[in-house]
Design a protein around this motif. Structure first.
Motif, PDB file in Angstrom:
ATOM      1  N   PHE A   1     -62.543 -14.483  75.041  1.00  0.00           N
ATOM      2  CA  PHE A   1     -63.946 -14.124  75.235  1.00  0.00           C
ATOM      3  C   PHE A   1     -64.403 -13.492  73.924  1.00  0.00           C
ATOM      4  O   PHE A   1     -64.015 -12.359  73.606  1.00  0.00           O
ATOM      5  CB  PHE A   1     -64.106 -13.143  76.401  1.00  0.00           C
ATOM      6  CG  PHE A   1     -65.512 -13.064  76.920  1.00  0.00           C
ATOM      7  CD1 PHE A   1     -66.006 -14.007  77.810  1.00  0.00           C
ATOM      8  CD2 PHE A   1     -66.353 -12.048  76.505  1.00  0.00           C
ATOM      9  CE1 PHE A   1     -67.300 -13.936  78.285  1.00  0.00           C
ATOM     10  CE2 PHE A   1     -67.660 -11.975  76.976  1.00  0.00           C
ATOM     11  CZ  PHE A   1     -68.133 -12.921  77.874  1.00  0.00           C
ATOM     12  N   ASN A   2     -65.192 -14.227  73.136  1.00  0.00           N
ATOM     13  CA  ASN A   2     -65.421 -13.862  71.744  1.00  0.00           C
ATOM     14  C   ASN A   2     -66.893 -13.902  71.352  1.00  0.00           C
ATOM     15  O   ASN A   2     -67.704 -14.565  71.998  1.00  0.00           O
ATOM     16  CB  ASN A   2     -64.663 -14.836  70.818  1.00  0.00           C
ATOM     17  CG  ASN A   2     -63.238 -15.093  71.255  1.00  0.00           C
ATOM     18  OD1 ASN A   2     -62.533 -14.164  71.639  1.00  0.00           O
ATOM     19  ND2 ASN A   2     -62.808 -16.336  71.197  1.00  0.00           N
ATOM     20  N   ASP A   3     -67.186 -13.239  70.257  1.00  0.00           N
ATOM     21  CA  ASP A   3     -68.494 -13.352  69.622  1.00  0.00           C
ATOM     22  C   ASP A   3     -68.333 -12.995  68.153  1.00  0.00           C
ATOM     23  O   ASP A   3     -67.716 -11.972  67.820  1.00  0.00           O
ATOM     24  CB  ASP A   3     -69.506 -12.413  70.283  1.00  0.00           C
ATOM     25  CG  ASP A   3     -70.957 -12.774  69.963  1.00  0.00           C
ATOM     26  OD1 ASP A   3     -71.181 -13.803  69.300  1.00  0.00           O
ATOM     27  OD2 ASP A   3     -71.864 -12.033  70.392  1.00  0.00           O
ATOM     28  N   ILE A   4     -68.829 -13.873  67.273  1.00  0.00           N
ATOM     29  CA  ILE A   4     -68.814 -13.582  65.843  1.00  0.00           C
ATOM     30  C   ILE A   4     -70.211 -13.864  65.285  1.00  0.00           C
ATOM     31  O   ILE A   4     -70.866 -14.812  65.707  1.00  0.00           O
ATOM     32  CB  ILE A   4     -67.746 -14.401  65.084  1.00  0.00           C
ATOM     33  CG1 ILE A   4     -68.161 -15.870  64.966  1.00  0.00           C
ATOM     34  CG2 ILE A   4     -66.388 -14.304  65.760  1.00  0.00           C
ATOM     35  CD1 ILE A   4     -67.314 -16.675  63.993  1.00  0.00           C
ATOM     36  N   GLY A   5     -70.680 -13.011  64.370  1.00  0.00           N
ATOM     37  CA  GLY A   5     -72.004 -13.259  63.830  1.00  0.00           C
ATOM     38  C   GLY A   5     -72.411 -12.255  62.775  1.00  0.00           C
ATOM     39  O   GLY A   5     -71.635 -11.392  62.361  1.00  0.00           O
ATOM     40  N   ILE A   6     -73.666 -12.377  62.347  1.00  0.00           N
ATOM     41  CA  ILE A   6     -74.230 -11.509  61.312  1.00  0.00           C
ATOM     42  C   ILE A   6     -75.469 -10.826  61.870  1.00  0.00           C
ATOM     43  O   ILE A   6     -76.408 -11.501  62.319  1.00  0.00           O
ATOM     44  CB  ILE A   6     -74.603 -12.304  60.049  1.00  0.00           C
ATOM     45  CG1 ILE A   6     -73.367 -12.994  59.456  1.00  0.00           C
ATOM     46  CG2 ILE A   6     -75.254 -11.401  59.013  1.00  0.00           C
ATOM     47  CD1 ILE A   6     -73.676 -13.940  58.310  1.00  0.00           C
ATOM     48  N   VAL A   7     -75.468  -9.492  61.844  1.00  0.00           N
ATOM     49  CA  VAL A   7     -76.644  -8.728  62.261  1.00  0.00           C
ATOM     50  C   VAL A   7     -77.392  -8.238  61.028  1.00  0.00           C
ATOM     51  O   VAL A   7     -76.788  -7.983  59.978  1.00  0.00           O
ATOM     52  CB  VAL A   7     -76.276  -7.516  63.152  1.00  0.00           C
ATOM     53  CG1 VAL A   7     -75.671  -7.963  64.460  1.00  0.00           C
ATOM     54  CG2 VAL A   7     -75.350  -6.557  62.420  1.00  0.00           C
TER      55      VAL A   7
END
Length: 303
Positions: free
Chosen positions: A257-263
């Motif tokens: 259960f993942n999330d990767i990103g740029i804020v």
């Protein structure tokens, strides 16, 4: 001539500025943030890896970075890199159409594309296939791109390794993973590699500007059900990302259960965040909360 008495307050102020900045992001306070995150991880259980990296400023850290975490749909992000590279080389066009017979489409898998166009053959542009794959995490569109356009998972894996992203492994398609629970563990990524991919995207290192802008746009268009990192952040937070999630086994455990990103931070700077949750006790709302709480601690530190 300006007297020293006038200069002295100005000089003191200038001397204090670096100290104030240093105090906000000193190694000691960063360690305090990491300890908070480690406490959340220890309380939550499972295997959790966290990566944080300033995109346009120097700061960051990785927690539990030696483990390769199953990606699930996160692997649709590097797939898009590989496909768009072929567009840049002139081998493909975003306007190019592909035919998919209905009997080749899996109606039992997650597929918004099939729900939008039920019980029919599909003729989709490459741009639409990429949008369904990345923005809506469509498994049929993903596997079509992997097997019929990209040259298979091994070709995408080689492309990434040749680009210098080594700590990632892509071996199986969505369809193959659905048939065998253990195979999803073969498609893994370490937090550092996910941060590397996000930096390559932001700094436009692998793609042309038009292809890079297209990928950023479809990563911005994930629906609200994909909110994880930004769950506890301000509603207007700018965010581009890719999520991934497995099903639940008979023991009630999720493999991924993942999330990767740029804020985009309030000061206009950009921060890459990757949170991988593996072998975690369901339900998914609990995993969402873990990612959200970790991300809020990171946000509060850097904002």
């Amino acid at each position: 001539m300006i007297k020293f008495k006038i200069l002295r307050p100005i000089l003191l102020t200038l001397l204090l500025i670096p100290q104030i900045i240093f105090a906000q992001h000193s190694p000691q306070s960063s360690l305090q943030l990491q300890e908070k995150i480690k406490h959340i991880i220890d309380t939550a259980g499972g295997k959790i890896g966290v990566g944080v990296q300033g995109i346009d400023f120097k700061d960051g850290f990785i927690i539990n970075g030696n483990h390769g975490y199953p990606m699930m749909s996160v692997f649709k992000f590097p797939l898009a890199f590989a496909i768009l590279q072929k567009v840049d080389k002139g081998e493909l066009k975003l306007s190019q159409k592909f035919h998919m017979p209905k009997e080749k489409l899996d109606t039992n898998t997650w597929s918004p594309m099939v729900k939008d166009f039920p019980n029919q053959d599909l003729d989709m542009t490459l741009a639409d296939l990429l949008t369904y794959t990345v923005s809506k995490s469509d498994n049929n569109a993903c596997d079509f791109l992997y097997t019929q356009v990209a040259g298979g998972p091994a070709a995408v894996n080689k492309y990434l390794h040749d680009a210098g992203v080594k700590d990632i492994s892509i071996v199986y398609t969505e369809g193959e993973m659905e048939k065998d629970w253990t195979l999803q563990y073969k498609n893994w990524c370490k937090p550092a590699a996910s941060l590397q991919l996000l930096q390559l995207l932001y700094h436009q290192k692998l793609l042309s500007k038009s292809s890079n802008d297209f990928l950023i746009q479809i990563m911005r268009e994930l629906p609200d059900w994909g909110k994880r990192i930004t769950t506890l952040l301000p509603n207007d937070t700018e965010f581009i990302h890719k999520t991934g999630a497995s099903g639940v086994n008979k023991q009630g455990i999720m493999a991924a259960f993942n999330d990767i990103g740029i804020v985009t931070l309030p000061n206009g700077k950009h921060l890459a965040i990757s949170v991988f949750v593996s072998d975690f006790k369901a339900p998914k709302e609990r995993a969402t909360n873990v990612i959200a709480v970790i991300s809020k601690e990171i946000w509060d530190y850097y904002k």
